[in-house]
Design an enzyme around this catalytic site. Structure first.
Site, PDB file in Angstrom:
ATOM      1  CD  GLU A 133      20.781   7.888   3.911  1.00 51.07           C
ATOM      2  OE1 GLU A 133      20.844   9.122   3.809  1.00 51.07           O
ATOM      3  OE2 GLU A 133      21.564   7.120   3.345  1.00 51.07           O
ATOM      4  CG  ASN A 138      17.063   1.582   2.802  1.00 51.90           C
ATOM      5  OD1 ASN A 138      17.421   0.423   3.002  1.00 51.90           O
ATOM      6  ND2 ASN A 138      17.732   2.406   2.001  1.00 51.90           N
ATOM      7  CG  HIS A 146      26.706   2.087   1.180  1.00 47.63           C
ATOM      8  ND1 HIS A 146      26.688   1.713  -0.145  1.00 47.63           N
ATOM      9  CD2 HIS A 146      25.503   2.663   1.431  1.00 47.63           C
ATOM     10  CE1 HIS A 146      25.518   2.057  -0.681  1.00 47.63           C
ATOM     11  NE2 HIS A 146      24.780   2.632   0.249  1.00 47.63           N
ATOM     12  CD  GLU A 166      21.146   2.302  -0.315  1.00 43.22           C
ATOM     13  OE1 GLU A 166      22.196   2.977  -0.241  1.00 43.22           O
ATOM     14  OE2 GLU A 166      20.023   2.780  -0.127  1.00 43.22           O
ATOM     15  CG  ASP A 168      28.909  -0.093  -1.995  1.00 47.16           C
ATOM     16  OD1 ASP A 168      28.963   0.074  -0.757  1.00 47.16           O
ATOM     17  OD2 ASP A 168      28.624   0.824  -2.789  1.00 47.16           O
TER      18      ASP A 168
HETATM   19  C1  XIL Z   1      23.903   7.641  -4.028  1.00 48.77           C
HETATM   20  C2  XIL Z   1      24.147   7.359  -5.504  1.00 48.77           C
HETATM   21  O1  XIL Z   1      24.833   6.149  -5.630  1.00 48.77           O
HETATM   22  C3  XIL Z   1      24.922   8.484  -6.143  1.00 48.77           C
HETATM   23  O2  XIL Z   1      24.996   8.299  -7.549  1.00 48.77           O
HETATM   24  C4  XIL Z   1      24.263   9.833  -5.838  1.00 48.77           C
HETATM   25  O3  XIL Z   1      25.078  10.871  -6.344  1.00 48.77           O
HETATM   26  C5  XIL Z   1      24.095  10.011  -4.345  1.00 48.77           C
HETATM   27  O4  XIL Z   1      23.349   8.928  -3.833  1.00 48.77           O
HETATM   28  N1  XIL Z   1      22.410   5.917   0.540  1.00 48.77           N
HETATM   29  C6  XIL Z   1      21.324   5.892  -0.296  1.00 48.77           C
HETATM   30  C7  XIL Z   1      21.527   6.009  -1.760  1.00 48.77           C
HETATM   31  O5  XIL Z   1      20.194   5.662   0.163  1.00 48.77           O
HETATM   32  O6  XIL Z   1      20.443   6.615  -2.400  1.00 48.77           O
HETATM   33  C8  XIL Z   1      22.811   6.726  -2.094  1.00 48.77           C
HETATM   34  O7  XIL Z   1      23.018   6.696  -3.499  1.00 48.77           O
HETATM   35  C9  XIL Z   1      23.967   6.104  -1.347  1.00 48.77           C
HETATM   36  C10 XIL Z   1      23.767   6.191   0.134  1.00 48.77           C
END
Ligand code: XIL
Length: 438
Positions: A167, A210, A246, A275, A277
């Site tokens: 990020e 990422n 996400h 990641e 979802d």
């Molecule tokens: C999130 C986790 O799922 C949570 O449990 C934590 O509190 C915060 O981070 N992008 C990312 C991940 O790269 O590391 C994040 O994970 C979600 C967004």
């Protein structure tokens, strides 16, 4: 005498029934587990060199047998949801704590899961000793180098791919976010340095950049593309780009996602959905669209030659980050809070099943007189050969179109002695496994 015999017989039967109970108790779950393993998503993924994974949270891993069983049965890849982050691994300047991370790494290794390391350099989940410390540029570089080197050395041979930088993008007009500790102390060069330290620490690991909102052809994706292109051009060691994804249940794959995957492929970069979802509104009506989104994203990755893995950001709705971070949303994963598979699970299975049913198979490749000939099975008159992530002008053999394809002029040109990665893609999108031509 009679009583003595009777007694012995009684003792024997009691022992026997005790042994049966013991065997059922001990081996029952094992046997069940083995049978289920064959049915899991991973068994389908393995037939296409594909990886389907999930983010692991350490608390349920310790506490819940269903959590462990679901992971073991379904996935051939994993990542730690939080245990590999800076604050978890490096709580004080002179102290590392690998307890939770090792638990996840050992679980992954014991169960034959490829492990992604998430993440080395990020502006979030940094401990106060970092963010509140006063460091010169040189000190910040040394600190980053020490962290990357110590962590990657610790996990050498256990981690398949690392999210070296996470990020780094701002998202608006300015490419890089300036509210990052790393940017503020080191300047924009921190990204290049991180990748160099990472390659030196573990030359065998696959190194990823990422980010979120990086999958379409919009401004953020352009910034990500420009960043990784510049890194590549400067010879910085980077191997892949992760799209977090996400997303919500209105998401649809379109031509821009494919364009974006291919321009990354042309830089020689692989891709993973890191990641995934698919959040839905928690207003009482179950989402009718979620399973279509899971199917769509999986099918996309299964039909893009450089896309290697789909990693879900969690296992069950019981432990998803979504409700806490997206108020009004939830139910984002493929197992419900009782570990029952949702329609989204069936959709993923179906996407994998479709991808492995009668796919093209490369059995050999040869170079002669400037022509590359690829032989195999299940080809089609309109199948296309990909060389190093680039589709080629392909001709099917007139007499044997299902087994022989030819490229008269590779673009870019390749030497006969050059090692290349080959794929065949059929008109229905189905892809062969990668074939390493040497
Ligand atoms: C999130 C986790 O799922 C949570 O449990 C934590 O509190 C915060 O981070 N992008 C990312 C991940 O790269 O590391 C994040 O994970 C979600 C967004």
């Amino acid at each position: 005498m009679y009583f003595a015999l009777m007694n012995r017989w009684m003792r024997a039967t009691t022992w026997l029934s005790f042994l049966i109970t013991l065997a059922a108790g001990t081996f029952g779950p094992l046997i069940r587990q083995q049978a289920q393993t064959k049915e899991g998503l991973q068994a389908l993924a393995a037939q296409r060199d594909f990886y389907i994974g999930a983010a692991i949270a350490v608390d349920p891993l310790r506490r819940e047998p269903s959590y462990r069983e679901t992971l073991q049965r379904e996935f051939n890849a994993a990542v730690a949801e939080n245990a590999f982050k800076f604050d978890a691994l490096h709580p004080a300047r002179d102290r590392y704590d690998f307890k939770d991370a090792d638990l996840i790494a050992d679980f992954a290794q014991r169960n034959g899961m490829k492990l992604r390391g998430h993440t080395l350099v990020w502006h979030k989940q940094l401990p106060a000793w970092v963010t509140n410390g006063s460091f010169t540029r040189a000190e910040a570089i040394a600190l980053m180098r020490d962290h990357i080197t110590t962590v990657m050395t610790h996990f050498r041979g256990k981690v398949w791919a690392w999210d070296v930088v996470n990020e780094a993008m701002e998202g608006k007009d300015e490419p890089l976010r300036t509210d990052s500790f790393w940017y503020q102390k080191i300047g924009p060069d921190y990204i290049r340095l991180a990748f160099e330290f990472a390659r030196a620490a573990d030359p065998d690991a696959i190194l990823y950049y990422n980010d979120f909102d990086a999958e379409d052809m919009g401004t953020r994706s352009k910034h990500v593309y420009n960043l990784v292109r510049d890194l590549k051009q400067r010879g910085t060691p980077i191997d892949g780009v992760g799209w977090q994804m996400h997303i919500d249940d209105n998401f649809k794959i379109n031509g821009d996602h494919r364009k974006n995957a291919r321009r990354l492929g042309e830089l020689g970069l692989e891709l993973s959905i890191t990641e995934l979802d698919v959040r839905t509104k928690t207003d009482g009506t179950p989402s009718a669209k979620q399973s279509a989104v899971y199917r769509d994203v999986a099918t996309f990755c299964l039909t893009e030659p450089n896309c290697r893995a789909v990693i879900l950001w969690g296992v069950t709705d019981k432990h998803s980050w979504v409700p806490a971070f997206f108020p009004g949303y939830g139910d984002a994963l493929i197992f419900d809070a009782d570990y029952r598979p949702k329609p989204a699970y069936a959709a993923l299975r179906d996407a994998l099943q479709t991808a492995i049913t009668a796919p093209p198979i490369i059995t050999a490749a040869s170079f002669a007189a400037g022509k590359l000939t690829v032989t195999g099975q299940n080809f089609d008159r309109k199948s296309v050969v990909w060389i190093n992530g680039k589709p080629q002008k392909t001709e099917a053999d007139k007499a044997q179109p299902t087994t022989k394809l030819t490229i008269k002029k590779a673009d870019p040109a390749i030497a006969p002695s050059q090692a290349v990665k080959l794929h065949v893609q059929n008109p229905d999108g189905k892809l062969s496994r990668v074939f390493d031509y040497k």
